[in-house]
Enzyme design. Structure first.
Site, mmCIF file in Angstrom:
data_model
loop_
_atom_site.group_PDB
_atom_site.id
_atom_site.type_symbol
_atom_site.label_atom_id
_atom_site.label_comp_id
_atom_site.label_asym_id
_atom_site.label_seq_id
_atom_site.Cartn_x
_atom_site.Cartn_y
_atom_site.Cartn_z
ATOM 1 N N LYS A 85 0.849 -1.183 0.000
ATOM 2 C CA LYS A 85 0.000 0.000 0.000
ATOM 3 C C LYS A 85 0.886 1.235 0.000
ATOM 4 C CE LYS A 85 -3.923 -2.218 0.224
ATOM 5 N NZ LYS A 85 -4.723 -2.345 -1.018
ATOM 6 N N HIS A 123 -9.034 -9.065 -8.402
ATOM 7 C CA HIS A 123 -9.040 -8.400 -7.105
ATOM 8 C C HIS A 123 -9.614 -9.418 -6.126
ATOM 9 C CE1 HIS A 123 -10.977 -5.777 -3.932
ATOM 10 N NE2 HIS A 123 -9.693 -5.515 -3.842
HETATM 11 MG MG LIG Z 1 -6.568 -2.672 -4.713
#
Ligand SMILES: [Mg+2]
Length: 365
Positions: free
Chosen positions: A169, A300
């Site tokens: 992230k 995803h």
């Molecule tokens: Mg993502």
């Protein structure tokens, strides 16, 4: 064969150590289990997970119970496209995009689970399989409560488990912080491992351009969700300006939205989400559209349902996954990995059947 009924079950688990991305914290631990029953005694399963939005499973449950169950009862599960069209029409007043698709997807996956079980084959083979394993990357580079040490440990644990790619992230803090996070993992893992970054829609176009250039220089494999999904023109300009592949798709619904962003040139790697995209039937169409456009595709989310689908899509390159220790807790079918790839499970159906002891332990309604 006829569908005789549907049961939806809300499960909740306590999340002891919530993780965060640039904008959100995942503290919900909620799942809706959808079970579809047939007159031949075969039961199809689907799970709809919510890492955030604690009311998510209850909302989807109401849509399935009250709006969709009456539409599919009596239908033959082998007519998946007819059922999809019926659900689409039945939900268009409140659906077409949004949470109605979570409900359509759950029903579609459970229906394909029935079809696979009836034929005694994993659904991948019924769809026309093109591989029996798919490369997987570990989505483990979250923002953790305990900061750097926990972050690095989750990435090294994933590599020990067998993953050869990890996703990090970025975008919560400064670009300098992003660089530090990327270099920390690159220096720990060494070369030979792929690193992807995911901004979870944190940037505007100027900032996405500025940071994307740096990620590119750092050898990052893809730049995921730089901006909000409705900023389509900005994605087109970004994808044209940068060499690093732009990966988007988890916030798009149905083959129609995918067709639009693909046609515009807004994306290099498309990433359908099993819940939002609309299930197996919709995924296969999205896969065909993206392949014709010359794009790569990655999921995803992970689990056996995604493995079955990706192994039947020629241009699929990656399964997203957490640690298999976590992924394997809920389901009867256990995934395994070899040489950085997740193997297609042998289990007939989608591999989505939920363990009864897990349901018992976490059922709330
Ligand atoms: Mg993502």
């Amino acid at each position: 064969m006829k569908i005789t009924g549907v049961e939806t079950i809300v499960l909740r688990r306590e999340v002891k150590n919530p993780v965060s991305d640039s904008l959100h914290t995942y503290d919900a631990g909620c799942t809706l289990v959808t079970r579809i029953f047939t007159d031949e005694g075969i039961t199809g399963y689907a799970t709809t997970n919510f890492g955030r939005v604690k009311s998510g499973p209850d909302t989807v449950k109401i849509i399935i119970d009250r709006e969709m169950t009456p539409l599919i009862t009596g239908e033959d599960p082998f007519f998946a496209r007819r059922i999809r069209d019926k659900l689409w029409v039945g939900s268009e007043y409140f659906g077409t995009v949004g949470v109605a698709n979570f409900a359509i997807a759950a029903i579609d996956i459970a229906i394909w689970d029935i079809v696979g079980k009836a034929l005694g084959q994993p659904v991948c083979k019924i769809l026309g399989g093109c591989r029996d394993r798919i490369p997987a990357y570990a989505m483990v580079g979250w923002y953790y409560k305990n900061g750097e040490s926990e972050y690095v440990k989750h990435c090294t644990d994933a590599v020990e488990e067998g993953f050869r790619a990890v996703k990090l992230k970025v975008g919560r803090d400064s670009l300098e912080d992003d660089i530090r996070r990327i270099k920390a993992i690159r220096n720990t893992l060494g070369e030979g491992f792929r690193i992807m970054v995911d901004a979870n829609c944190a940037f505007d176009e100027t900032e996405a351009m500025r940071r994307g250039r740096v990620y590119e220089q750092l050898g990052v494999y893809w730049f995921e969700e730089p901006m909000q999904p409705y900023m389509r023109d900005s994605h087109v300009r970004l994808a044209a300006a940068l060499d690093i592949p732009i990966a988007i798709g988890e916030n798009y619904y149905t083959r129609h939205q995918f067709y639009d962003v693909i046609k515009m040139g807004a994306v290099d790697i498309i990433q359908p989400d099993n819940r939002r995209a609309g299930g197996v039937t919709e995924w296969m169409d999205i896969g065909a559209v993206s392949e014709a456009a010359g794009l790569k595709l990655a999921s995803h989310g992970g689990g056996p349902a995604n493995v079955n689908i990706l192994c039947a899509i020629p241009n699929a390159i990656y399964l997203e996954s957490g640690s298999l220790k976590n992924e394997n807790q809920m389901l009867v079918t256990q995934l395994s990995m070899k040489d950085g790839e997740i193997l297609l499970p042998d289990a007939p159906g989608m591999g989505t059947e939920v363990r009864e002891d897990f349901i018992k332990a976490h059922r709330v309604s």
